[in-house]
Write a protein that holds these residues in place. Structure first.
Motif, PDB file in Angstrom:
ATOM      1  N   LEU A   1       9.883  44.903   4.962  1.00  0.00           N
ATOM      2  CA  LEU A   1       9.240  43.602   5.039  1.00  0.00           C
ATOM      3  C   LEU A   1       9.170  43.169   6.499  1.00  0.00           C
ATOM      4  CD1 LEU A   1      11.359  43.524   2.364  1.00  0.00           C
ATOM      5  CD2 LEU A   1      10.018  41.457   1.960  1.00  0.00           C
ATOM      6  N   ARG A   2       8.091  42.500   6.849  1.00  0.00           N
ATOM      7  CA  ARG A   2       7.895  42.029   8.218  1.00  0.00           C
ATOM      8  C   ARG A   2       7.783  40.512   8.204  1.00  0.00           C
ATOM      9  NH1 ARG A   2       2.485  42.721  11.888  1.00  0.00           N
ATOM     10  NH2 ARG A   2       3.369  42.091  13.906  1.00  0.00           N
ATOM     11  N   ILE A   3       8.472  39.863   9.163  1.00  0.00           N
ATOM     12  CA  ILE A   3       8.431  38.417   9.288  1.00  0.00           C
ATOM     13  C   ILE A   3       8.098  38.076  10.732  1.00  0.00           C
ATOM     14  CG2 ILE A   3       9.614  36.246   8.811  1.00  0.00           C
ATOM     15  CD1 ILE A   3      11.260  39.378   7.658  1.00  0.00           C
ATOM     16  N   VAL A   4       7.072  37.259  10.919  1.00  0.00           N
ATOM     17  CA  VAL A   4       6.598  36.904  12.252  1.00  0.00           C
ATOM     18  C   VAL A   4       6.585  35.384  12.382  1.00  0.00           C
ATOM     19  CG1 VAL A   4       4.692  37.043  13.901  1.00  0.00           C
ATOM     20  CG2 VAL A   4       5.168  38.982  12.372  1.00  0.00           C
ATOM     21  N   LEU A   5       7.174  34.885  13.461  1.00  0.00           N
ATOM     22  CA  LEU A   5       7.070  33.473  13.821  1.00  0.00           C
ATOM     23  C   LEU A   5       6.449  33.389  15.205  1.00  0.00           C
ATOM     24  CD1 LEU A   5       7.578  30.462  13.431  1.00  0.00           C
ATOM     25  CD2 LEU A   5       9.893  30.808  14.349  1.00  0.00           C
ATOM     26  N   GLU A   6       5.249  32.827  15.266  1.00  0.00           N
ATOM     27  CA  GLU A   6       4.557  32.683  16.535  1.00  0.00           C
ATOM     28  C   GLU A   6       5.202  31.556  17.352  1.00  0.00           C
ATOM     29  OE1 GLU A   6       2.458  34.795  17.432  1.00  0.00           O
ATOM     30  OE2 GLU A   6       1.764  35.736  15.564  1.00  0.00           O
ATOM     31  N   PRO A   7       5.147  31.628  18.681  1.00  0.00           N
ATOM     32  CA  PRO A   7       5.704  30.556  19.509  1.00  0.00           C
ATOM     33  C   PRO A   7       5.022  29.225  19.227  1.00  0.00           C
ATOM     34  CG  PRO A   7       5.205  32.508  20.824  1.00  0.00           C
ATOM     35  CD  PRO A   7       4.581  32.730  19.473  1.00  0.00           C
ATOM     36  N   GLY A   8       5.744  28.145  19.453  1.00  0.00           N
ATOM     37  CA  GLY A   8       5.187  26.817  19.245  1.00  0.00           C
ATOM     38  C   GLY A   8       5.802  25.815  20.197  1.00  0.00           C
ATOM     39  N   ALA A   9       5.145  24.689  20.354  1.00  0.00           N
ATOM     40  CA  ALA A   9       5.608  23.667  21.294  1.00  0.00           C
ATOM     41  C   ALA A   9       6.792  22.873  20.760  1.00  0.00           C
ATOM     42  CB  ALA A   9       4.450  22.716  21.615  1.00  0.00           C
ATOM     43  N   ASP A  10       7.002  22.865  19.427  1.00  0.00           N
ATOM     44  CA  ASP A  10       8.020  22.002  18.829  1.00  0.00           C
ATOM     45  C   ASP A  10       9.345  22.696  18.573  1.00  0.00           C
ATOM     46  OD1 ASP A  10       6.220  19.850  18.704  1.00  0.00           O
ATOM     47  OD2 ASP A  10       5.380  20.600  16.824  1.00  0.00           O
ATOM     48  N   TYR A  11       9.439  23.990  18.881  1.00  0.00           N
ATOM     49  CA  TYR A  11      10.672  24.738  18.598  1.00  0.00           C
ATOM     50  C   TYR A  11      10.802  25.867  19.616  1.00  0.00           C
ATOM     51  CZ  TYR A  11       6.996  27.370  16.256  1.00  0.00           C
ATOM     52  OH  TYR A  11       5.819  28.048  15.985  1.00  0.00           O
ATOM     53  N   ASP A  12      12.040  26.230  19.932  1.00  0.00           N
ATOM     54  CA  ASP A  12      12.322  27.244  20.962  1.00  0.00           C
ATOM     55  C   ASP A  12      12.746  28.550  20.319  1.00  0.00           C
ATOM     56  OD1 ASP A  12      11.861  25.511  23.197  1.00  0.00           O
ATOM     57  OD2 ASP A  12      13.745  24.515  22.693  1.00  0.00           O
ATOM     58  N   LEU A  13      11.901  29.046  19.419  1.00  0.00           N
ATOM     59  CA  LEU A  13      12.243  30.220  18.634  1.00  0.00           C
ATOM     60  C   LEU A  13      10.962  30.970  18.296  1.00  0.00           C
ATOM     61  CD1 LEU A  13      14.542  31.691  17.045  1.00  0.00           C
ATOM     62  CD2 LEU A  13      14.078  30.122  15.150  1.00  0.00           C
ATOM     63  N   ALA A  14      10.990  32.288  18.426  1.00  0.00           N
ATOM     64  CA  ALA A  14       9.854  33.124  18.043  1.00  0.00           C
ATOM     65  C   ALA A  14      10.377  34.522  17.757  1.00  0.00           C
ATOM     66  CB  ALA A  14       8.796  33.167  19.139  1.00  0.00           C
ATOM     67  N   PHE A  15       9.701  35.246  16.868  1.00  0.00           N
ATOM     68  CA  PHE A  15      10.132  36.611  16.579  1.00  0.00           C
ATOM     69  C   PHE A  15       9.027  37.385  15.884  1.00  0.00           C
ATOM     70  CE2 PHE A  15      12.094  33.689  13.425  1.00  0.00           C
ATOM     71  CZ  PHE A  15      11.408  34.062  12.271  1.00  0.00           C
ATOM     72  N   ASP A  16       9.178  38.695  15.962  1.00  0.00           N
ATOM     73  CA  ASP A  16       8.372  39.650  15.198  1.00  0.00           C
ATOM     74  C   ASP A  16       9.353  40.726  14.755  1.00  0.00           C
ATOM     75  OD1 ASP A  16       6.687  41.565  14.143  1.00  0.00           O
ATOM     76  OD2 ASP A  16       5.194  41.409  15.745  1.00  0.00           O
ATOM     77  N   LEU A  17       9.811  40.650  13.509  1.00  0.00           N
ATOM     78  CA  LEU A  17      10.918  41.462  13.020  1.00  0.00           C
ATOM     79  C   LEU A  17      10.527  42.197  11.744  1.00  0.00           C
ATOM     80  CD1 LEU A  17      13.762  38.802  13.438  1.00  0.00           C
ATOM     81  CD2 LEU A  17      13.372  40.800  14.898  1.00  0.00           C
ATOM     82  N   THR A  18      10.947  43.440  11.644  1.00  0.00           N
ATOM     83  CA  THR A  18      10.710  44.229  10.444  1.00  0.00           C
ATOM     84  C   THR A  18      12.042  44.689   9.870  1.00  0.00           C
ATOM     85  OG1 THR A  18       8.549  45.004  11.204  1.00  0.00           O
ATOM     86  CG2 THR A  18       9.634  46.308   9.499  1.00  0.00           C
ATOM     87  N   PHE A  19      12.254  44.386   8.603  1.00  0.00           N
ATOM     88  CA  PHE A  19      13.465  44.761   7.861  1.00  0.00           C
ATOM     89  C   PHE A  19      13.192  46.053   7.108  1.00  0.00           C
ATOM     90  CE2 PHE A  19      15.908  44.827   3.933  1.00  0.00           C
ATOM     91  CZ  PHE A  19      17.171  44.429   4.311  1.00  0.00           C
ATOM     92  N   THR A  20      14.040  47.060   7.319  1.00  0.00           N
ATOM     93  CA  THR A  20      13.954  48.322   6.590  1.00  0.00           C
ATOM     94  C   THR A  20      15.234  48.526   5.802  1.00  0.00           C
ATOM     95  OG1 THR A  20      12.529  49.292   8.280  1.00  0.00           O
ATOM     96  CG2 THR A  20      13.634  50.813   6.779  1.00  0.00           C
ATOM     97  N   ALA A  21      15.117  48.753   4.523  1.00  0.00           N
ATOM     98  CA  ALA A  21      16.293  48.884   3.659  1.00  0.00           C
ATOM     99  C   ALA A  21      17.096  50.121   4.024  1.00  0.00           C
ATOM    100  CB  ALA A  21      15.858  48.955   2.200  1.00  0.00           C
ATOM    101  N   THR A  22      18.419  49.972   4.066  1.00  0.00           N
ATOM    102  CA  THR A  22      19.321  51.108   4.217  1.00  0.00           C
ATOM    103  C   THR A  22      20.178  51.300   2.976  1.00  0.00           C
ATOM    104  OG1 THR A  22      20.891  49.660   5.365  1.00  0.00           O
ATOM    105  CG2 THR A  22      19.396  50.968   6.725  1.00  0.00           C
TER     106      THR A  22
END
Length: 387
Positions: free
Chosen positions: A118-139
């Motif tokens: 599964l992939r989860i992406v949060l684009e940068p924004g002016a109202d929060y100091d957090l961003a990511f592009d992360l992919t979860f692979t089951a182990t």
């Protein structure tokens, strides 16, 4: 694959309840996918993830996305514990006909391969100091947990199903302008759905006359070859509402029940936050597995994310067609009384002692909340702290 693209066009008239999912042979009742079998306002369908590098030196990220079909809302959150800061992103929008649309403002969630990636992406924004592009692979395999059912007087308050899975992360995370490589990060995720309290508070009616509590342990501890998953809710007297401890081999072999759960929590003085914990599982044959848990850091994910502390932002609460916000807290300045009213996500290490005397080390999630009275630990009120 979920995560519908903006501007995608459903081939129905705009008021139709049909969605692309209705073209798949997945129906469970004589209804369209958009409509759950129950009309209970509290029906929900949720994703949860955590991500960490096993230390308190880098951020401990917790995030989730929930769909509330009978409230017509989909919302999400991400909260990173970094030093003494809790940095929160949250967003909400109106739910359309497509239950597979998992884009909420700047956040999107994609099921690349069911039960695998599964992939989860949060684009940068002016109202929060957090961003990511992360992919979860089951182990490890996805493990279906026991059904969680609880009735308070006549009202069903919990009727949920959940599965859990450990995995590794790849990608990048930016917190306060500092970039982190997540290629060595790991964590766990779960999927849960069913009925539990969401949205604006309801009048309790007769239930107000019954003293209630929420004593909760949910722990996902990853070892070299298996994961231990513990789920426990107890009433005021310590009787289990739901109880399970399972050994889940990473190679897909059959999971093994470890036994009934006993616990001993060390509390931070003046709070109900955990300082350390000991769990023990005793099987029907008397075999006893013991787990020592050491806390590394805490993510107070209940602040600002919809878990009930914010009167203006609860899971499933209507916020309008779309709303995106950011919040920031300093953990050292949190109101101790408020921290007693919501579970905490702890990143922890563990030492497991098996019945044959072998020991091994692990790490993972220790989610804990002691909300309301609990006889075992001497809590008689909702906010009386540990000595």
């Amino acid at each position: 694959m979920t995560g519908a693209k903006r501007g995608s066009r459903l081939r129905t008239w705009s008021g139709s309840p049909l969605s692309p999912a209705d073209d798949l042979p997945v129906h469970q009742v004589a209804e369209v996918i958009r409509h759950p079998a129950t009309s209970d306002r509290n029906f929900y369908d949720r994703y949860y993830f955590n991500a960490h590098n096993g230390t308190a030196d880098e951020p401990f990220l917790v995030l989730g996305l929930g769909v509330y079909p009978n409230l017509g809302v989909v919302d999400c959150f991400a909260v990173a514990r970094h030093g003494d800061d809790q940095i929160v992103f949250r967003a909400s929008k109106a739910l359309g006909a497509d239950r597979a649309d998992t884009v909420v403002g700047p956040l999107r969630l994609e099921v690349v391969e069911g039960l695998e990636r599964l992939r989860i992406v949060l684009e940068p924004g002016a109202d929060y100091d957090l961003a990511f592009d992360l992919t979860f692979t089951a182990t490890g395999p996805a493990h279906l947990e026991p059904r969680h059912f609880h009735r308070q007087l006549e009202r069903v308050t919990f009727d949920t199903q959940r599965f859990v899975q450990v995995g590794s992360w790849e990608g990048r995370l930016t917190v306060d302008g500092e970039r982190f490589d997540a290629s060595t990060w790991r964590g766990n995720r779960d999927r849960s759905w069913g009925v539990r309290p969401v949205g604006e508070a309801e009048p309790p009616g007769r239930r107000v006359t019954e003293a209630g509590n929420f004593f909760w342990i949910y722990s996902v501890l990853r070892l070299p070859e298996a994961t231990i998953c513990v789920v426990l809710q107890e009433d005021i007297r310590g009787r289990p509402v739901v109880e399970d401890a399972t050994w889940i081999p990473h190679d897909g072999a059959e999971p093994r029940w470890l036994g009934h759960v006993a616990h001993d929590i060390d509390f931070v003085s003046g709070t109900r936050q955990a300082r350390a914990a000991r769990l023990a599982f005793t099987g029907s044959d008397g075999a006893r597995t013991e787990v020592e848990i050491a806390i590394l850091t805490a993510n107070h994910f209940g602040f600002g994310t919809g878990y009930g502390l914010d009167q203006d932002w609860r899971h499933g609460m209507w916020q309008g067609e779309e709303k995106v916000e950011g919040r920031r807290f300093r953990v050292s300045e949190l109101d101790v009384n408020l921290t007693m009213l919501v579970p905490v996500e702890y990143l922890a290490t563990c030492t497991v002692r098996h019945p044959d005397g072998r020991t091994e080390e692990g790490e993972g999630l220790f989610e804990f909340g002691a909300i309301g009275p609990h006889t075992r630990y001497g809590f008689t009120q909702y906010v009386d702290p540990a000595p």
